[in-house]
Scaffold this active site. Sequence first.
Site, PDB file in Angstrom:
ATOM      1  N   ARG A 146      39.219 -18.853  30.477  1.00 29.87           N
ATOM      2  CA  ARG A 146      39.320 -19.620  31.715  1.00 29.87           C
ATOM      3  C   ARG A 146      40.765 -20.036  32.012  1.00 29.87           C
ATOM      4  NH1 ARG A 146      33.970 -23.410  32.265  1.00 29.87           N
ATOM      5  NH2 ARG A 146      34.398 -24.271  30.236  1.00 29.87           N
ATOM      6  N   ARG A 172      37.799 -29.586  30.288  1.00 25.14           N
ATOM      7  CA  ARG A 172      38.714 -28.723  31.019  1.00 25.14           C
ATOM      8  C   ARG A 172      38.826 -29.092  32.498  1.00 25.14           C
ATOM      9  NH1 ARG A 172      40.034 -23.952  28.491  1.00 25.14           N
ATOM     10  NH2 ARG A 172      40.529 -23.128  30.537  1.00 25.14           N
ATOM     11  N   VAL A 185      30.605 -13.378  33.521  1.00 19.23           N
ATOM     12  CA  VAL A 185      31.535 -14.431  33.968  1.00 19.23           C
ATOM     13  C   VAL A 185      32.418 -14.927  32.824  1.00 19.23           C
ATOM     14  CG1 VAL A 185      31.728 -16.694  35.074  1.00 19.23           C
ATOM     15  CG2 VAL A 185      29.922 -15.095  35.800  1.00 19.23           C
ATOM     16  N   ASP A 238      25.664 -20.556  34.203  1.00 18.75           N
ATOM     17  CA  ASP A 238      25.198 -21.791  33.574  1.00 18.75           C
ATOM     18  C   ASP A 238      23.684 -21.830  33.341  1.00 18.75           C
ATOM     19  OD1 ASP A 238      27.700 -22.836  33.265  1.00 18.75           O
ATOM     20  OD2 ASP A 238      27.564 -24.303  34.879  1.00 18.75           O
ATOM     21  N   CYS A 246      38.461 -22.942  24.460  1.00 17.76           N
ATOM     22  CA  CYS A 246      37.122 -23.339  24.878  1.00 17.76           C
ATOM     23  C   CYS A 246      36.133 -22.384  24.247  1.00 17.76           C
ATOM     24  CB  CYS A 246      37.014 -23.288  26.402  1.00 17.76           C
ATOM     25  SG  CYS A 246      35.371 -23.659  27.000  1.00 17.76           S
ATOM     26  N   ARG A 259      27.317 -34.168  27.636  1.00 19.35           N
ATOM     27  CA  ARG A 259      28.344 -33.863  28.638  1.00 19.35           C
ATOM     28  C   ARG A 259      27.712 -33.467  29.973  1.00 19.35           C
ATOM     29  NH1 ARG A 259      31.292 -29.169  27.267  1.00 19.35           N
ATOM     30  NH2 ARG A 259      32.092 -29.549  29.344  1.00 19.35           N
ATOM     31  N   LYS A 262      27.001 -32.890  38.040  1.00 22.28           N
ATOM     32  CA  LYS A 262      28.244 -33.085  37.283  1.00 22.28           C
ATOM     33  C   LYS A 262      29.381 -32.276  37.896  1.00 22.28           C
ATOM     34  CE  LYS A 262      29.183 -30.610  33.455  1.00 22.28           C
ATOM     35  NZ  LYS A 262      30.486 -30.195  32.881  1.00 22.28           N
ATOM     36  N   ASN A 263      29.109 -31.011  38.214  1.00 24.08           N
ATOM     37  CA  ASN A 263      30.177 -30.121  38.677  1.00 24.08           C
ATOM     38  C   ASN A 263      30.612 -30.395  40.108  1.00 24.08           C
ATOM     39  OD1 ASN A 263      30.310 -28.864  36.205  1.00 24.08           O
ATOM     40  ND2 ASN A 263      28.988 -27.159  36.778  1.00 24.08           N
TER      41      ASN A 263
END
Length: 419
Positions: free
Chosen positions: A122, A93, A328, A306, A117, A398, A22-23
């Site tokens: 971020r 985002r 993070v 993640d 968020c 998502r 996805k990223n």
Amino acid sequence: MDKLQITGGRPLEGEVRISGAKNATLPILAAALLADGPVTISNVPHLQDVTTMIELLGRMGVSVTVDERMRIEVDPTTIREYFAPYELVKTMRASILVLGPLLARYGHADVSLPGGCAIGARPVNIHVAGLQSMGADIHIENGYIKARAGRLKGTRLVLDTVTVTGTENLMMAATLADGETVIENAAREPEVVDLANFLLAMGAKIRGAGTDRIIVQGVEKLQGCEYEVLPDRIETGTFLVAGAITRGHVRVKNTCPEHLDAVLLKLQESGAKIGQGENWIEIDMRGKRPKSIDVRTAPYPAFPTDMQAQFAALDAVADGVGTIIETVFENRFMHMLEMRRMGAEIRLEGNTAIIKGVQRLTAAPVMATDLRASASLVLAGLVAEGRTEIERIYHIDRGYESIEEKLSGLGAQIRRVPN
């Protein structure tokens, strides 16, 4: 609204195929705006965020066609407007990624600020400051970033903090800039490298992707191309943890083991036996209770934020006490409160979670709060006594393609039901 029902207690066993990342897909779809002809992208995951990005491109007038195998053709030559509305950006985002390409290719972009968020602020100031350094005129008005530019100018950019989307936006913008752009303190994630490889396939001149110094020599134009997205390392890690937490034996196929060094190290620390080949990883935890591990998140190649929630679930049933330090994102411990409802012994102190493993979790109704938090609740449900119900699973959709089908294929008792 659907929910997931999971009856825990079964060790997972078998093979599972990993979807495209996805990223990596989202910035690559945004980068297609830079081309002067159609682009074809394959190994695209069927996810809500991908659908949102396709809808955003369509809203601009870009022609997007998707076949039954999720191969996507993007033809940016039909674009009519350079506008990313709040109603789409607020749900994802990553929509901010159209800012750099629109500005570099068309000299014009009106992109909504992403807003709040669940996992932290971020901020987008690094994106904006970088584009201003390249000669863009940008002001923020009525919640929108309004950016205008002639041809952007190459320059040296030193990023305040390591930011994946910031690095990606500025690298995309630099491909069509006049002269050389150097991005210092660049993100090193595999998804940044995948985007660079896609831009290279379009005719960009980039070197240093995967290091903290990326050099982009601007070109006059980029052409269409065909490209295959890399496999999803976070989905890979999640299924490996699923194998470990259930004391099972799982092989993930169509993945890149070299992108998961930090995760595999922690799984070995927990007592798992790991095997790997060119594009597969196998985890064997049969008959063994995992051992508690300590995790500290940091930008790649360190342990990924993640994967933090998934390892919290592992620690919740492990032997011993583990600490998880999140460096993070702030506010990324909301899943811990839900896992407490299932009997997890977790103490929170600022950005640190201290988790004392228990012999077993017990089923409870829980609620997903963000994408990776939802994955941790699925993992907890796989080992909890009784039937766990997870609500607000649109978060899962998502980022995980057909998660209940893939887990069922490994022997889990999981199903999606209407709420």
